[in-house]
Design an enzyme around this catalytic site. Sequence first.
Site, mmCIF file in Angstrom:
data_model
loop_
_atom_site.group_PDB
_atom_site.id
_atom_site.type_symbol
_atom_site.label_atom_id
_atom_site.label_comp_id
_atom_site.label_asym_id
_atom_site.label_seq_id
_atom_site.Cartn_x
_atom_site.Cartn_y
_atom_site.Cartn_z
ATOM 1 N N ARG A 159 -30.376 4.795 -40.628
ATOM 2 C CA ARG A 159 -29.491 5.895 -41.041
ATOM 3 C C ARG A 159 -28.063 5.392 -41.257
ATOM 4 O O ARG A 159 -27.092 6.049 -40.897
ATOM 5 C CB ARG A 159 -29.484 7.042 -40.013
ATOM 6 C CG ARG A 159 -30.815 7.712 -39.807
ATOM 7 C CD ARG A 159 -31.326 8.439 -41.045
ATOM 8 N NE ARG A 159 -32.696 8.867 -40.819
ATOM 9 C CZ ARG A 159 -33.771 8.120 -41.072
ATOM 10 N NH1 ARG A 159 -33.645 6.916 -41.584
ATOM 11 N NH2 ARG A 159 -34.975 8.572 -40.830
ATOM 12 N N SER A 229 -33.062 16.839 -39.420
ATOM 13 C CA SER A 229 -32.909 16.233 -38.085
ATOM 14 C C SER A 229 -31.434 16.221 -37.713
ATOM 15 O O SER A 229 -30.630 15.625 -38.422
ATOM 16 C CB SER A 229 -33.427 14.798 -38.092
ATOM 17 O OG SER A 229 -34.781 14.768 -38.452
ATOM 18 N N GLU A 325 -27.135 12.791 -36.403
ATOM 19 C CA GLU A 325 -27.383 12.185 -37.712
ATOM 20 C C GLU A 325 -26.566 12.932 -38.762
ATOM 21 O O GLU A 325 -26.159 12.367 -39.768
ATOM 22 C CB GLU A 325 -28.881 12.290 -38.020
ATOM 23 C CG GLU A 325 -29.278 11.685 -39.340
ATOM 24 C CD GLU A 325 -30.779 11.721 -39.557
ATOM 25 O OE1 GLU A 325 -31.177 12.189 -40.635
ATOM 26 O OE2 GLU A 325 -31.541 11.278 -38.685
#
Length: 342
Positions: A159, A229, A325
């Site tokens: 990420r 998420s 995230e």
Amino acid sequence: MNHSLKPWNTFGIDHNAQHIVCAEDEQQLLNAWQHATAEGQPVLILGEGSNVLFLEDYRGTVIINRIKGIEIHDEPDAWYLHVGAGENWHRLVKYTLQEGMPGLENLALIPGCVGSSPIQNIGAYGVELQRVCAYVDCVELATGKQVRLTAKECRFGYRDSIFKHEYQDRFAIVAVGLRLPKEWQPVLTYGDLTRLDPTTVTPQQVFNAVCHMRTTKLPDPKVNGNAGSFFKNPVVSAETAKALLAQFPTAPNYPQAGGSVKLAAGWLIDQCQLKGMQMGGAAVHRQQALVLINEDNAKSEDVVQLAHHVRQKVGEKFNVWLEPEVRFIGASGEVSAVETIS
């Protein structure tokens, strides 16, 4: 301050921006950026706003990147695609499958635009963008100079990429180059995909299974605003993982290259009995604990408070500290999400 950002973020948080501009080509994007910068305003470039949380009104110009177009080059070993940053990601996945060019099926239904995909190095069900990325085309905002970064130069991580660091504010992504090998190899390491037979499985079956898993587990942003998420899956040292697994033997864990271990944030949150937990208008999703949702006209403060609570509970129980995230946007730009919820 009267342009609502509500339609431009999938969380559906209602803050305003001074100006909102849609850019359909590189020149429009540059003009909007240079005009705002000349006025001394901060500038934020957004795709579909599917990975942001606006904390307050934005004191500047938000540019919506809508640069479209898909070009295909057919080479003996692979298909090469040159895709405009404003194209919708899932639509691209569907299009490549319809055209007989598999390779993106594990990444089906990830919300957002193609241009955002390298920033996060998007990933799901065992595949990350870096597996298929050939290059990323950017424009240097101050000069209009075009730059092409190879996948290696993008410095992809979990990420993470160069676009979250030194390329964050000075460059805008205008196109992404993808390489889809003609020798298709299914990736069947996660979830329901492990039940498929690698010798007979088709790309369409993988796509269908991924779509089924996502639609049954994840909330529809049109019904309950969310940014997918909310937390990253934590990556911990082998020692930390060993200690945790001694105490919680059923904890899902995925050994990484280099000896570290990735844990499942959703499982950690679920073990703290937090599914369905609500603060103000924000809630932990009942099916997938990793997702925080806008249950009922949530304010950004509700989401921050809930994220703080989740982080504390998981930290106290497992001594693992979750990091968002989702990217947090303050009045003049991105702020540290970890600091905001600590």
